[in-house]
Scaffold this motif. Structure first.
Motif, PDB file in Angstrom:
ATOM      1  N   UNK A   1      -0.880  21.728  15.518  1.00  0.00           N
ATOM      2  CA  UNK A   1      -1.661  21.607  14.276  1.00  0.00           C
ATOM      3  C   UNK A   1      -2.804  20.621  14.425  1.00  0.00           C
ATOM      4  N   UNK A   2      -2.564  19.526  15.163  1.00  0.00           N
ATOM      5  CA  UNK A   2      -3.605  18.546  15.414  1.00  0.00           C
ATOM      6  C   UNK A   2      -4.236  18.812  16.776  1.00  0.00           C
ATOM      7  N   UNK A   3      -5.553  18.703  16.882  1.00  0.00           N
ATOM      8  CA  UNK A   3      -6.203  18.946  18.176  1.00  0.00           C
ATOM      9  C   UNK A   3      -6.173  17.738  19.106  1.00  0.00           C
ATOM     10  N   UNK A   4      -5.409  16.706  18.745  1.00  0.00           N
ATOM     11  CA  UNK A   4      -5.368  15.477  19.534  1.00  0.00           C
ATOM     12  C   UNK A   4      -4.097  14.724  19.161  1.00  0.00           C
ATOM     13  N   UNK A   5      -3.788  13.703  19.937  1.00  0.00           N
ATOM     14  CA  UNK A   5      -2.672  12.805  19.621  1.00  0.00           C
ATOM     15  C   UNK A   5      -3.240  11.435  19.292  1.00  0.00           C
ATOM     16  N   UNK A   6      -3.100  10.968  18.048  1.00  0.00           N
ATOM     17  CA  UNK A   6      -3.661   9.655  17.702  1.00  0.00           C
ATOM     18  C   UNK A   6      -2.974   8.536  18.448  1.00  0.00           C
ATOM     19  N   UNK A   7      -3.742   7.535  18.821  1.00  0.00           N
ATOM     20  CA  UNK A   7      -3.204   6.371  19.526  1.00  0.00           C
ATOM     21  C   UNK A   7      -3.078   5.220  18.537  1.00  0.00           C
ATOM     22  N   UNK A   8      -1.883   5.020  18.011  1.00  0.00           N
ATOM     23  CA  UNK A   8      -1.681   4.003  16.992  1.00  0.00           C
ATOM     24  C   UNK A   8      -1.704   2.593  17.556  1.00  0.00           C
ATOM     25  N   UNK A   9      -1.783   2.468  18.882  1.00  0.00           N
ATOM     26  CA  UNK A   9      -1.889   1.133  19.467  1.00  0.00           C
ATOM     27  C   UNK A   9      -3.305   0.584  19.356  1.00  0.00           C
ATOM     28  N   UNK A  10      -4.267   1.452  19.077  1.00  0.00           N
ATOM     29  CA  UNK A  10      -5.651   1.017  18.871  1.00  0.00           C
ATOM     30  C   UNK A  10      -5.837   0.675  17.399  1.00  0.00           C
ATOM     31  N   UNK A  11      -6.162  -0.565  17.112  1.00  0.00           N
ATOM     32  CA  UNK A  11      -6.334  -1.008  15.732  1.00  0.00           C
ATOM     33  C   UNK A  11      -7.812  -1.226  15.430  1.00  0.00           C
ATOM     34  N   UNK A  12      -8.320  -0.476  14.475  1.00  0.00           N
ATOM     35  CA  UNK A  12      -9.708  -0.629  14.061  1.00  0.00           C
ATOM     36  C   UNK A  12      -9.809  -1.708  12.988  1.00  0.00           C
ATOM     37  N   UNK A  13     -10.848  -2.540  13.083  1.00  0.00           N
ATOM     38  CA  UNK A  13     -11.135  -3.506  12.018  1.00  0.00           C
ATOM     39  C   UNK A  13     -11.995  -2.806  10.977  1.00  0.00           C
ATOM     40  N   UNK A  14     -11.548  -2.798   9.730  1.00  0.00           N
ATOM     41  CA  UNK A  14     -12.214  -2.027   8.673  1.00  0.00           C
ATOM     42  C   UNK A  14     -12.669  -2.954   7.558  1.00  0.00           C
ATOM     43  N   UNK A  15     -13.950  -2.898   7.247  1.00  0.00           N
ATOM     44  CA  UNK A  15     -14.510  -3.684   6.142  1.00  0.00           C
ATOM     45  C   UNK A  15     -15.075  -2.706   5.101  1.00  0.00           C
ATOM     46  N   UNK A  16     -14.532  -2.737   3.862  1.00  0.00           N
ATOM     47  CA  UNK A  16     -15.011  -1.821   2.819  1.00  0.00           C
ATOM     48  C   UNK A  16     -16.116  -2.451   1.965  1.00  0.00           C
ATOM     49  N   UNK A  17     -16.972  -1.585   1.439  1.00  0.00           N
ATOM     50  CA  UNK A  17     -18.022  -2.003   0.505  1.00  0.00           C
ATOM     51  C   UNK A  17     -17.999  -1.011  -0.657  1.00  0.00           C
ATOM     52  N   UNK A  18     -17.570  -1.483  -1.833  1.00  0.00           N
ATOM     53  CA  UNK A  18     -17.438  -0.598  -2.988  1.00  0.00           C
ATOM     54  C   UNK A  18     -18.712  -0.616  -3.812  1.00  0.00           C
ATOM     55  N   UNK A  19     -19.232   0.580  -4.111  1.00  0.00           N
ATOM     56  CA  UNK A  19     -20.414   0.722  -4.953  1.00  0.00           C
ATOM     57  C   UNK A  19     -19.973   1.197  -6.330  1.00  0.00           C
ATOM     58  N   UNK A  20     -20.022   0.293  -7.313  1.00  0.00           N
ATOM     59  CA  UNK A  20     -19.500   0.602  -8.640  1.00  0.00           C
ATOM     60  C   UNK A  20     -20.310   1.682  -9.345  1.00  0.00           C
ATOM     61  N   UNK A  21     -21.604   1.793  -9.034  1.00  0.00           N
ATOM     62  CA  UNK A  21     -22.440   2.784  -9.718  1.00  0.00           C
ATOM     63  C   UNK A  21     -22.021   4.208  -9.399  1.00  0.00           C
ATOM     64  N   UNK A  22     -21.479   4.437  -8.199  1.00  0.00           N
ATOM     65  CA  UNK A  22     -21.089   5.788  -7.798  1.00  0.00           C
ATOM     66  C   UNK A  22     -19.615   5.887  -7.421  1.00  0.00           C
ATOM     67  N   UNK A  23     -18.882   4.791  -7.558  1.00  0.00           N
ATOM     68  CA  UNK A  23     -17.454   4.745  -7.188  1.00  0.00           C
ATOM     69  C   UNK A  23     -17.225   5.164  -5.734  1.00  0.00           C
ATOM     70  N   UNK A  24     -18.186   4.804  -4.881  1.00  0.00           N
ATOM     71  CA  UNK A  24     -18.128   5.160  -3.465  1.00  0.00           C
ATOM     72  C   UNK A  24     -17.739   3.941  -2.631  1.00  0.00           C
ATOM     73  N   UNK A  25     -16.945   4.196  -1.588  1.00  0.00           N
ATOM     74  CA  UNK A  25     -16.606   3.143  -0.637  1.00  0.00           C
ATOM     75  C   UNK A  25     -17.261   3.466   0.702  1.00  0.00           C
ATOM     76  N   UNK A  26     -18.108   2.548   1.157  1.00  0.00           N
ATOM     77  CA  UNK A  26     -18.692   2.591   2.499  1.00  0.00           C
ATOM     78  C   UNK A  26     -17.833   1.725   3.407  1.00  0.00           C
ATOM     79  N   UNK A  27     -17.695   2.148   4.665  1.00  0.00           N
ATOM     80  CA  UNK A  27     -16.883   1.383   5.605  1.00  0.00           C
ATOM     81  C   UNK A  27     -17.675   1.001   6.845  1.00  0.00           C
ATOM     82  N   UNK A  28     -17.469  -0.242   7.282  1.00  0.00           N
ATOM     83  CA  UNK A  28     -17.861  -0.653   8.623  1.00  0.00           C
ATOM     84  C   UNK A  28     -16.572  -0.704   9.436  1.00  0.00           C
ATOM     85  N   UNK A  29     -16.522   0.106  10.483  1.00  0.00           N
ATOM     86  CA  UNK A  29     -15.325   0.242  11.312  1.00  0.00           C
ATOM     87  C   UNK A  29     -15.660  -0.300  12.695  1.00  0.00           C
ATOM     88  N   UNK A  30     -14.970  -1.346  13.112  1.00  0.00           N
ATOM     89  CA  UNK A  30     -15.355  -2.058  14.335  1.00  0.00           C
ATOM     90  C   UNK A  30     -14.221  -2.111  15.346  1.00  0.00           C
TER      91      UNK A  30
END
Length: 294
Positions: A1-30
């Motif tokens: 069903x999945x075209x890949x096997x996720x590697x849960x040992x890799x941890x991404x640093x995620x910083x969210x930015x919420x825009x209240x005018x559109x209820x949208x979340x932008x992410x910086x993923x590092x």
């Protein structure tokens, strides 16, 4: 069903930015080890009534990237958004990076190119983007591997990006008490959406899911992070074994009650161009308002 096997040992640093005018979340993923990053689902501000565009939301992201000494390698759109304008070219101008979207953007461009009567000068081949992703594709953010899943239903071009132990689902899923995204836009399909959600929920329970929009149902605080396990257990539209036929009936009935997004007309014109604002024959930024188009 999945075209890949996720590697849960890799941890991404995620910083969210919420825009209240559109209820949208932008992410910086590092990638914490290399400082490479991606920006996912950026926002360009618009005062629609005044006809003015500004960059406050994007400038917050740019300031964060610079403050942390990060290096932008990718600017990702999970799909062509109908509720906010993309700031992708503005961010690319200031920080670099390649712009990527799902390969079926060409279908979206074809449909809305006709609705907005864009003429032959509007290229409908996705060439406004640097990379068109197919299901099963991968790319890297520093030392992190990102896998791409085609998850249509909300739009034909929707993609989920699985980056290490985190998945960015766009509008395919909301928080558990928010359910799922609408499927009644041109090219949308409730049955396809259910099957896409099931693909996402076939990821391991521990995978962190990051949502593109949140509206604080029932007055709760805005939230944007959940897990596959929590969605599978508690999502009000698909949790606890909701079957396909029941979901389709629920989704289609709900969609018939929904108004069009407030910013759908400017958003589609800009976002199908990879965030570029269209111009008239004299080179002035200009948006169209087609009547009775939806």
């Amino acid at each position: 069903m999945l075209p890949f096997t996720p590697d849960l040992s890799e941890t991404a640093a995620v910083e969210p930015f919420f825009d209240a005018a559109t209820n949208t979340v932008t992410y910086v993923v590092a990638d914490p080890k290399t400082g490479a990053c991606a920006v996912i689902d950026s926002v360009l501000d618009i005062d629609y009534a005044a006809g003015r565009i500004s960059s406050d939301s994007a400038d917050r992201v740019i300031a964060f990237v610079r403050e942390k000494g990060l290096r932008v390698e990718w600017i990702i759109e999970t799909h062509v958004h109908a509720d906010h304008l993309s700031a992708a070219p503005y961010i690319q101008q200031h920080l670099g990076g390649k712009l990527g979207i799902g390969a079926r953007i060409i279908e979206v461009q074809d449909v809305f190119g006709k609705i907005f009567n864009e003429g032959t000068e509007f290229q409908r081949d996705g060439s406004q983007f640097d990379r068109l992703f197919e299901d099963g594709d991968s790319y890297t953010i520093g030392g992190l591997t990102a896998h791409v899943m085609h998850t249509p239903g909300h739009t034909p071009a929707c993609m989920t990006h699985v980056i290490g132990d985190a998945a960015f689902v766009g509008d395919t899923l909301f928080m558990p008490d928010g359910g799922s995204a609408r499927a009644d836009f041109p090219g949308g399909d409730a049955r396809a959406l259910y099957r896409s959600i099931m693909r996402v929920l076939s990821l391991p329970d521990a995978v962190r899911l990051f949502i593109c929009h949140d509206y604080g149902p029932n007055g709760r605080a805005i939230a944007w992070e959940t897990t596959v396990g929590e969605e599978r257990r508690a999502n009000i539209h698909v949790g606890e074994g909701m079957d396909e036929e029941a979901f389709v009936a629920l989704r289609e009935a709900r969609d018939r009650t929904l108004a069009m997004p407030r910013l759908i007309l400017p958003s589609l014109q800009v976002n199908m161009r990879a965030g570029q604002v269209p111009k008239d024959k004299d080179g002035r930024p200009m948006l169209k308002v087609p009547l009775n188009a939806f």
